[in-house]
Design a protein around this motif. Structure first.
Motif, PDB file in Angstrom:
ATOM      1  N   ASP A 169     -62.154 -16.098  -9.248  1.00 54.82           N
ATOM      2  CA  ASP A 169     -62.579 -14.825  -8.677  1.00 54.82           C
ATOM      3  C   ASP A 169     -61.482 -14.217  -7.805  1.00 54.82           C
ATOM      4  OD1 ASP A 169     -65.025 -15.051  -9.944  1.00 54.82           O
ATOM      5  OD2 ASP A 169     -66.062 -15.824  -8.180  1.00 54.82           O
ATOM      6  N   TRP A 199     -58.267 -14.769  -8.064  1.00 53.63           N
ATOM      7  CA  TRP A 199     -57.174 -14.398  -8.962  1.00 53.63           C
ATOM      8  C   TRP A 199     -57.463 -13.057  -9.636  1.00 53.63           C
ATOM      9  CZ3 TRP A 199     -56.617 -16.767 -14.432  1.00 53.63           C
ATOM     10  CH2 TRP A 199     -55.392 -16.424 -14.996  1.00 53.63           C
ATOM     11  N   VAL A 200     -58.680 -12.900 -10.162  1.00 57.94           N
ATOM     12  CA  VAL A 200     -59.056 -11.689 -10.896  1.00 57.94           C
ATOM     13  C   VAL A 200     -59.043 -10.456  -9.996  1.00 57.94           C
ATOM     14  CG1 VAL A 200     -61.004 -10.593 -12.095  1.00 57.94           C
ATOM     15  CG2 VAL A 200     -60.322 -12.913 -12.697  1.00 57.94           C
ATOM     16  N   GLU A 201     -59.341 -10.634  -8.715  1.00 56.73           N
ATOM     17  CA  GLU A 201     -59.302  -9.501  -7.785  1.00 56.73           C
ATOM     18  C   GLU A 201     -57.916  -8.868  -7.713  1.00 56.73           C
ATOM     19  OE1 GLU A 201     -60.708 -10.406  -3.865  1.00 56.73           O
ATOM     20  OE2 GLU A 201     -62.684 -11.003  -4.600  1.00 56.73           O
ATOM     21  N   LYS A 202     -56.888  -9.623  -8.047  1.00 63.33           N
ATOM     22  CA  LYS A 202     -55.508  -9.120  -7.985  1.00 63.33           C
ATOM     23  C   LYS A 202     -55.075  -8.412  -9.270  1.00 63.33           C
ATOM     24  CE  LYS A 202     -54.263 -12.863  -4.893  1.00 63.33           C
ATOM     25  NZ  LYS A 202     -53.497 -14.091  -4.731  1.00 63.33           N
ATOM     26  N   PHE A 203     -55.895  -8.463 -10.316  1.00 62.93           N
ATOM     27  CA  PHE A 203     -55.546  -7.843 -11.593  1.00 62.93           C
ATOM     28  C   PHE A 203     -55.536  -6.323 -11.472  1.00 62.93           C
ATOM     29  CE2 PHE A 203     -57.163 -11.294 -14.788  1.00 62.93           C
ATOM     30  CZ  PHE A 203     -56.367 -12.229 -14.181  1.00 62.93           C
ATOM     31  N   ILE A 250     -56.012  -4.441 -14.108  1.00 62.06           N
ATOM     32  CA  ILE A 250     -57.097  -4.082 -15.021  1.00 62.06           C
ATOM     33  C   ILE A 250     -58.069  -5.253 -15.042  1.00 62.06           C
ATOM     34  CG2 ILE A 250     -57.707  -3.523 -17.409  1.00 62.06           C
ATOM     35  CD1 ILE A 250     -54.798  -2.447 -17.700  1.00 62.06           C
ATOM     36  N   ALA A 251     -59.303  -4.980 -14.674  1.00 67.13           N
ATOM     37  CA  ALA A 251     -60.314  -6.044 -14.612  1.00 67.13           C
ATOM     38  C   ALA A 251     -60.638  -6.566 -16.013  1.00 67.13           C
ATOM     39  CB  ALA A 251     -61.586  -5.512 -13.965  1.00 67.13           C
ATOM     40  N   PRO A 252     -60.967  -7.846 -16.122  1.00 69.49           N
ATOM     41  CA  PRO A 252     -61.379  -8.387 -17.416  1.00 69.49           C
ATOM     42  C   PRO A 252     -62.643  -7.694 -17.920  1.00 69.49           C
ATOM     43  CG  PRO A 252     -61.032 -10.151 -15.827  1.00 69.49           C
ATOM     44  CD  PRO A 252     -60.983  -8.867 -15.081  1.00 69.49           C
ATOM     45  N   GLN A 253     -62.779  -7.613 -19.232  1.00 70.60           N
ATOM     46  CA  GLN A 253     -64.005  -7.071 -19.813  1.00 70.60           C
ATOM     47  C   GLN A 253     -65.137  -8.046 -19.565  1.00 70.60           C
ATOM     48  OE1 GLN A 253     -63.309  -6.303 -23.938  1.00 70.60           O
ATOM     49  NE2 GLN A 253     -61.972  -4.583 -23.540  1.00 70.60           N
ATOM     50  N   GLU A 254     -66.315  -7.510 -19.295  1.00 70.40           N
ATOM     51  CA  GLU A 254     -67.482  -8.353 -19.073  1.00 70.40           C
ATOM     52  C   GLU A 254     -68.609  -7.944 -19.986  1.00 70.40           C
ATOM     53  OE1 GLU A 254     -68.709  -8.342 -14.991  1.00 70.40           O
ATOM     54  OE2 GLU A 254     -66.877  -9.296 -14.300  1.00 70.40           O
TER      55      GLU A 254
END
Length: 72
Positions: free
Chosen positions: A53, A55-59, A61-65
């Motif tokens: 979580d 790590w993803v906050e730093k993306f 473009i957010a991953p598809q959900e």
């Protein structure tokens, strides 16, 4: 067999049967190919949910959900 998060070092706990994790994590297994700067190298890592979580906050473009209606 003990499994640890490669980011924070926390142990991923398993049920006493040793087969069922008591918390979720992501396992990454990458074989690097040509033009990568890591030709012929295989890297494996485990990342716990809280580190994932963060790590993803730093993306950029957010991953598809998608919502899964049936959980195994």
């Amino acid at each position: 067999m003990n499994i640890y998060c490669n980011c924070c070092g926390k142990e991923i706990r398993f049920h006493e049967n040793g087969k069922t994790a008591l918390e979720d994590y992501i396992a990454i297994d990458k074989n690097w190919g040509y033009f990568s700067g890591k030709d012929g190298i295989r890297q494996k890592m485990i990342v716990c949910e809280s580190c994932f979580d963060a790590w993803v906050e730093k993306f950029a473009i957010a991953p598809q959900e998608e919502e899964e209606l049936e959980l195994l």
